[in-house]
Design a protein around this motif. Sequence first.
Motif, PDB file in Angstrom:
ATOM      1  N   PHE A  52       0.822  -1.218   0.000  1.00  0.00           N
ATOM      2  CA  PHE A  52       0.000   0.000   0.000  1.00  0.00           C
ATOM      3  C   PHE A  52       0.855   1.266   0.000  1.00  0.00           C
ATOM      4  N   MET A  53       1.990   1.223   0.703  1.00  0.00           N
ATOM      5  CA  MET A  53       2.886   2.379   0.697  1.00  0.00           C
ATOM      6  C   MET A  53       3.440   2.612  -0.717  1.00  0.00           C
ATOM      7  N   THR A  54       3.806   1.530  -1.399  1.00  0.00           N
ATOM      8  CA  THR A  54       4.321   1.634  -2.772  1.00  0.00           C
ATOM      9  C   THR A  54       3.263   2.226  -3.696  1.00  0.00           C
ATOM     10  N   ILE A  55       2.024   1.770  -3.565  1.00  0.00           N
ATOM     11  CA  ILE A  55       0.937   2.305  -4.395  1.00  0.00           C
ATOM     12  C   ILE A  55       0.763   3.802  -4.126  1.00  0.00           C
ATOM     13  N   SER A  56       0.825   4.176  -2.854  1.00  0.00           N
ATOM     14  CA  SER A  56       0.683   5.593  -2.508  1.00  0.00           C
ATOM     15  C   SER A  56       1.768   6.424  -3.184  1.00  0.00           C
ATOM     16  N   PHE A  57       3.000   5.929  -3.172  1.00  0.00           N
ATOM     17  CA  PHE A  57       4.098   6.678  -3.804  1.00  0.00           C
ATOM     18  C   PHE A  57       3.974   6.674  -5.330  1.00  0.00           C
ATOM     19  N   LEU A  58       3.421   5.621  -5.896  1.00  0.00           N
ATOM     20  CA  LEU A  58       3.161   5.622  -7.344  1.00  0.00           C
ATOM     21  C   LEU A  58       2.114   6.678  -7.689  1.00  0.00           C
ATOM     22  N   CYS A  59       1.182   6.893  -6.778  1.00  0.00           N
ATOM     23  CA  CYS A  59       0.178   7.941  -6.978  1.00  0.00           C
ATOM     24  C   CYS A  59       0.820   9.329  -6.971  1.00  0.00           C
TER      25      CYS A  59
END
Length: 196
Positions: A52-59
Amino acid sequence: MIEWINVIIMTATCLLSFYFYIKSVGPAALEKKIGKNAYKKCTQYRMLSGIFMTISFLCYVVYYFFPLPIPVPQTFPWDWRFSAVLAVILAIPSGYILLRGVLDAGEESMIVKKEHTMYGGIYDKIRHPQALGELPFVWVISLLLNSPFLFVFSFIWVPIYYYMCIAEEKDLEIRYGQKYLEYKKNTGFLIPKNTK
């Protein structure tokens, strides 16, 4: 429309990362309820938190291409190269602290095991070097993307990281008992403590 969806996903995944990390740092308390499987379960929570942290940073990257239509400047008032220099200045010490924390913690950074002992190295000075090293990277990313909005949005991570550390300490007290309480007296939370 995509800009609003992206910010909603960015915020939601940030909060989901927080939720699952909090769950991942409670193996000793969870073991009292479900037994030995608690450590495996907490490892799964840790992995979910990382996803979820990775997805947030991709956002963050998506935001660069699809910024919100709000009255906030899309870029800082200076040249991107200045933001890049600031990002590097922030990334070097933060990266060093993070790397030291990961190396000194070993596999426990991602895999939660009952038999793992308390750490040494940088952990002899501060209790949460990984958090201290990792947190500034939200601003490194924001600076590299030259985004004032992302820079301000990134402050959402400050209380998240703080409460993640607090939750972790509560379980470490259960896990290691008096030994951990003594360790807390002799080390700083995020800043080295002068015990002399």
